[in-house]
Enzyme design. Structure first.
Site, PDB file in Angstrom:
ATOM      1  N   HIS A 258       8.644   7.870  47.992  1.00  0.00           N
ATOM      2  CA  HIS A 258       7.374   7.053  47.968  1.00  0.00           C
ATOM      3  C   HIS A 258       6.274   7.510  48.802  1.00  0.00           C
ATOM      4  O   HIS A 258       6.400   7.936  49.949  1.00  0.00           O
ATOM      5  CB  HIS A 258       7.815   5.587  47.945  1.00  0.00           C
ATOM      6  N   GLU A 260       4.213   5.602  50.432  1.00  0.00           N
ATOM      7  CA  GLU A 260       4.727   4.964  51.765  1.00  0.00           C
ATOM      8  C   GLU A 260       5.709   5.640  52.844  1.00  0.00           C
ATOM      9  O   GLU A 260       5.453   5.714  54.005  1.00  0.00           O
ATOM     10  CB  GLU A 260       5.114   3.376  51.602  1.00  0.00           C
ATOM     11  N   CYS A 296       7.735  -1.165  47.140  1.00  0.00           N
ATOM     12  CA  CYS A 296       9.084  -1.796  46.724  1.00  0.00           C
ATOM     13  C   CYS A 296       9.745  -2.290  47.945  1.00  0.00           C
ATOM     14  O   CYS A 296       9.241  -2.094  49.129  1.00  0.00           O
ATOM     15  CB  CYS A 296       9.739  -0.549  46.016  1.00  0.00           C
ATOM     16  N   CYS A 299      10.458   0.439  50.606  1.00  0.00           N
ATOM     17  CA  CYS A 299       9.645   0.785  51.261  1.00  0.00           C
ATOM     18  C   CYS A 299       9.230  -0.194  52.403  1.00  0.00           C
ATOM     19  O   CYS A 299       8.849   0.095  53.472  1.00  0.00           O
ATOM     20  CB  CYS A 299       8.366   1.397  50.715  1.00  0.00           C
TER      21      CYS A 299
END
Length: 344
Positions: A258, A260, A296, A299
């Site tokens: 992701h 992040e 999410c 993360c």
């Protein structure tokens, strides 16, 4: 600030300018149009009192050049964009409006100033008065810079209101005097960078960009996609994404990192918690993670562990409630960013 208005004939540019002057204290400025602009069609460069800016009757048959020539410098009519800028620049904190931005070269010169905002005004044909102007309007649209100017405008205003009062309500919604339209706030600046980063993503599910900021300095950036050296997601590198799994499901089988995660991995905890350039603990530093989508849960756990103090996001995600609960327990401040609109 200086607000410029562009758009086709009889779209309501002068009406919008009048509203800005009467309701917000703007001062009207006029720029002598080039000889080829709106010939014998509209008096876009000079004062008028009609709601719409096309020819209303035979009384307005005079050319733009002839009408402008009758005005003096005291009427705030400028022979060139350079002269206009020379007048406005030392007074930039005052609100000015120019209703006849007709050419891209004019807009390009005005955009060099950080206090300029270009608004494109358009209106349905049914509200643009008489049908006689249609052929001339086509000529203006397709032979000049009108379309290109409108495409580059900062704000697009559709004048689809039948009365001036209704149009005024729409103009109020723009919040024209908000200087963030000319110079973005820090939140807008970093969120726009997130949008740019997201364009680098090749994930088949969602394009996400992230910026990690410490004391308004960028520490790291990231966007989602497969790990370095692995086949890109859009080329089949992640089976889960290419099979269109439902949002928030099958994440343990996803090959993509992701946005992040990529930003946190690039920065490392030391750069987040300690000084941006390393060396000793620096108290008082504030680290913010900007992301165009709410993190999410996976993360969020990494964000907490990395020492980030604040998260700013724009778009919602399926696991928002669980993520928010975790951030709240960890004492991480969370804000949802709302950007200024560009189409009204």
């Amino acid at each position: 600030m200086l607000v410029g208005l562009c758009g086709p004939l009889a779209s309501g540019k002068n009406a919008v300018a009048d509203i800005l002057c009467s309701a917000y204290g703007f001062t009207r400025l006029y720029l002598r149009p080039p000889h080829h602009a709106y010939p014998s069609v509209s008096r876009d460069g000079v004062p008028r009192h009609s709601d719409r800016d096309g020819d209303a009757d035979g009384e307005r048959a005079a050319t733009v050049a002839a009408a402008a020539a009758a005005l003096t410098p005291d009427d705030r009519v400028f022979a060139s964009v350079e002269a206009l800028l020379a007048y406005v620049t030392p007074r930039w904190r005052d609100p000015f409006v120019l209703a006849n931005v007709l050419e891209e070269t004019t807009a390009a010169a005005l955009r060099k100033r950080p206090f300029f905002l270009l608004i494109a005004v358009d209106a349905p044909l049914t509200l643009r008065a008489w049908a006689a102007f249609c052929a001339r309007d086509d000529a203006v649209r397709f032979s000049g810079d009108v379309y290109r100017l409108m495409a580059s405008a900062d704000v697009h205003l559709i004048n689809d209101r039948p009365t001036r009062a209704a149009l005024a309500a729409k103009v109020r919604a723009i919040d024209v005097t908000n200087m963030e339209r000319c110079r973005p706030s820090w939140d807008s600046y970093f969120m726009q960078l997130c949008d740019l980063l997201a364009h680098r993503s090749n994930c088949m599910k969602r394009r996400v960009g992230c910026v990690l900021v410490k004391d308004r300095n960028i520490v790291a950036t990231g966007y989602n996609g497969t790990p370095r050296g692995i086949t890109n997601c859009n080329e089949g590198g992640c089976r889960r994404c290419n099979e269109a799994a439902a949002c928030g499901t099958g994440l343990d089988a996803c090959m993509c990192l992701h946005a992040e995660e990529n930003a946190l991995l690039e920065a490392g905890r030391d750069r987040i918690v300690r000084g941006a350039l390393g060396g000793g603990c620096h108290h008082g530093h504030h680290t913010i993670l900007y992301c165009n989508t709410c993190p999410c849960l996976g993360c969020a756990k990494k964000i907490v562990q990395s020492g980030v103090q604040e998260v700013v996001f724009e778009q919602s995600y399926k696991t928002d409630a669980v993520t928010m609960a975790l951030f709240q327990q960890a004492g991480i401040q969370v804000r949802r960013y709302t950007r200024l609109g560009h189409r009204y």
